[in-house]
Design an enzyme around this catalytic site. Structure first.
Site, PDB file in Angstrom:
ATOM      1  N   GLU A  52      -2.524  -9.118   3.339  1.00  0.00           N
ATOM      2  CA  GLU A  52      -2.794  -9.534   4.722  1.00  0.00           C
ATOM      3  C   GLU A  52      -4.261  -9.364   5.088  1.00  0.00           C
ATOM      4  O   GLU A  52      -4.630  -9.401   6.265  1.00  0.00           O
ATOM      5  CB  GLU A  52      -1.924  -8.715   5.692  1.00  0.00           C
ATOM      6  CG  GLU A  52      -2.431  -7.334   6.045  1.00  0.00           C
ATOM      7  CD  GLU A  52      -2.393  -6.310   4.923  1.00  0.00           C
ATOM      8  OE1 GLU A  52      -2.908  -5.199   5.127  1.00  0.00           O
ATOM      9  OE2 GLU A  52      -1.863  -6.610   3.844  1.00  0.00           O
TER      10      GLU A  52
ATOM     11  N   CYS B 190       0.829  -1.214   0.000  1.00  0.00           N
ATOM     12  CA  CYS B 190       0.000   0.000   0.000  1.00  0.00           C
ATOM     13  C   CYS B 190       0.862   1.263   0.000  1.00  0.00           C
ATOM     14  O   CYS B 190       1.506   1.556  -0.989  1.00  0.00           O
ATOM     15  CB  CYS B 190      -0.970  -0.043   1.178  1.00  0.00           C
ATOM     16  SG  CYS B 190      -2.317   1.152   1.046  1.00  0.00           S
TER      17      CYS B 190
ATOM     18  N   HIS C 199      -3.834  -5.278  -0.333  1.00  0.00           N
ATOM     19  CA  HIS C 199      -3.526  -5.802   0.991  1.00  0.00           C
ATOM     20  C   HIS C 199      -3.547  -7.333   1.012  1.00  0.00           C
ATOM     21  O   HIS C 199      -4.604  -7.944   1.197  1.00  0.00           O
ATOM     22  CB  HIS C 199      -4.519  -5.263   2.018  1.00  0.00           C
ATOM     23  CG  HIS C 199      -4.339  -3.808   2.309  1.00  0.00           C
ATOM     24  ND1 HIS C 199      -3.521  -3.350   3.319  1.00  0.00           N
ATOM     25  CD2 HIS C 199      -4.841  -2.715   1.709  1.00  0.00           C
ATOM     26  CE1 HIS C 199      -3.539  -2.026   3.333  1.00  0.00           C
ATOM     27  NE2 HIS C 199      -4.330  -1.623   2.360  1.00  0.00           N
TER      28      HIS C 199
ATOM     29  N   ASN D 278      -7.353  -0.241   0.010  1.00  0.00           N
ATOM     30  CA  ASN D 278      -7.680   0.995   0.703  1.00  0.00           C
ATOM     31  C   ASN D 278      -6.603   2.020   0.401  1.00  0.00           C
ATOM     32  O   ASN D 278      -5.600   2.106   1.100  1.00  0.00           O
ATOM     33  CB  ASN D 278      -7.784   0.769   2.218  1.00  0.00           C
ATOM     34  CG  ASN D 278      -7.925   2.075   2.974  1.00  0.00           C
ATOM     35  OD1 ASN D 278      -8.324   3.090   2.405  1.00  0.00           O
ATOM     36  ND2 ASN D 278      -7.591   2.073   4.253  1.00  0.00           N
TER      37      ASN D 278
END
Length: 361
Positions: free
Chosen positions: A333, A246, A331, A288
């Site tokens: 994770e 990110c 992401h 995000n």
């Protein structure tokens, strides 16, 4: 309690307030995830933002202690169509409304989130404020137009002191720009010995820790607001394997000579398709971010584009031509999911192992 959401463009949405009885202003964005509202609320990447959930029912499985991504939420507010006050989940400990009261956060429900999402999709993200129902609309609009939000979001959410998460495997220094606990969880599952350091830690100090690898975390804000991080990354390139996620991905791009730009309305949700250009495979990803790496600028760098977003063809992954360094915009994770890209942590382990073997030869 009656409240309303006012945008700087003049639109007004009337609804019911929940959480703390305070007014709050921030950048209004939308998230397309059907689940994961607790992880979203506690994701430091949402620092300073008011998030509109496009899925209509929020709060239906409550809040529990195991699903936080950080200790304290950095989000400014939440906008939902329908707030569930009676969660149906055996893990529920408190409701979403109770969490917001406890953490002194403001939310609004009962508004037309479809209309708001269309506004944000067409005009881009805007400044907004959740206020009491009797607030003067024109006054709030004028206030929003003249408001400049802070640009030190990373400083607000990064750890102030280093801390360890011990393991028996590779030693990884996690540079915290607003890291989610999910990153630590994935590294721990692979037995990594983790040291978490602040966003402004120098390359020299990191190398003194003798790490096998560097993880650059997610985080909020404009990547160009972090010049010290760029200097740190340049000082580590080629000396130790690097994996960026990110904001960490964007910082690698900037450090290697690429440029970044602000997206019109960003990518936020748990259902974004990404194409792996090397494997010709599609993964559904959690995302995000409000900024992206400029693909045209990559031509003047030693970076290779490895992934693209299928919704708008923007950059989603990079790999260095010379040094052991790679990154993704999304992401891997993700929690509660999707988990399509978890393998990237295995790739990071393999990269550290290969680098260590070459150094010993």
């Amino acid at each position: 309690m009656k409240k309303k959401l006012i945008l700087e463009s003049g639109e007004v949405f009337h609804g019911e307030g929940f959480g703390a009885e305070l007014e709050t202003a921030g950048e209004v964005v939308f998230n397309t995830g059907m689940t994961g509202y607790q992880e979203l609320i506690s994701d430091p990447s949402y620092c300073g933002q008011i998030v509109c959930m496009t899925y209509p029912l929020i709060g239906n499985y409550g809040i529990n202690r195991d699903d936080y991504e950080s200790i304290e939420p950095a989000i400014k507010g939440l906008i939902v169509k329908e707030l569930c006050d009676l969660p149906s989940n055996f893990r529920t400990q408190i409701t979403l409304d109770e969490l917001f009261k406890k953490k002194n956060l403001s939310g609004i429900s009962g508004i037309d989130t479809r209309r708001l999402t269309r506004i944000l999709r067409n005009s881009g993200v805007v400044k907004g404020k959740i206020v009491n129902a009797d607030a003067e609309n024109d006054t709030i609009v004028s206030e929003l137009k003249s408001t400049t939000f802070p640009t030190n979001q990373v400083e607000q959410v990064s750890t102030k002191t280093p801390y360890a998460n011990p393991g028996r495997g590779f030693k990884v220094v996690l540079v915290d720009f607003g890291s989610k606990l999910g990153i630590i969880r994935e590294l721990s599952q692979r037995n990594c010995d983790i040291i978490v350091v602040s966003h402004d830690t120098t390359a020299e100090d990191i190398l003194l820790m003798n790490p096998d690898g560097i993880m650059l975390s997610n985080g909020p804000g404009d990547p160009e607001d972090n010049p010290k991080a760029l200097e740190m990354i340049r000082g580590l390139l080629g000396k130790v394997p690097i994996f960026g996620i990110c904001l960490g991905h964007q910082l690698i791009g900037l450090a290697c000579g690429a440029k970044t730009f602000k997206l019109k309305f960003g990518h936020r949700g748990g259902n974004h398709p990404v194409l792996d250009l090397e494997k010709n495979k599609v993964a559904i990803t959690s995302q995000n971010h409000g900024y992206a790496v400029d693909q045209e600028s990559l031509k003047e760098t030693d970076l290779i584009e490895t992934h693209i977003a299928l919704n708008d063809r923007t950059n989603e992954g990079l790999k260095h031509k010379i040094h052991p360094c790679f990154s993704v915009q999304y992401h891997p994770e993700a929690s509660p999911g999707p988990e399509d890209a978890n393998y990237l942590f295995d790739d990071f382990i393999n990269l550290m192992e290969d680098f260590k073997n070459k150094k010993s030869q």
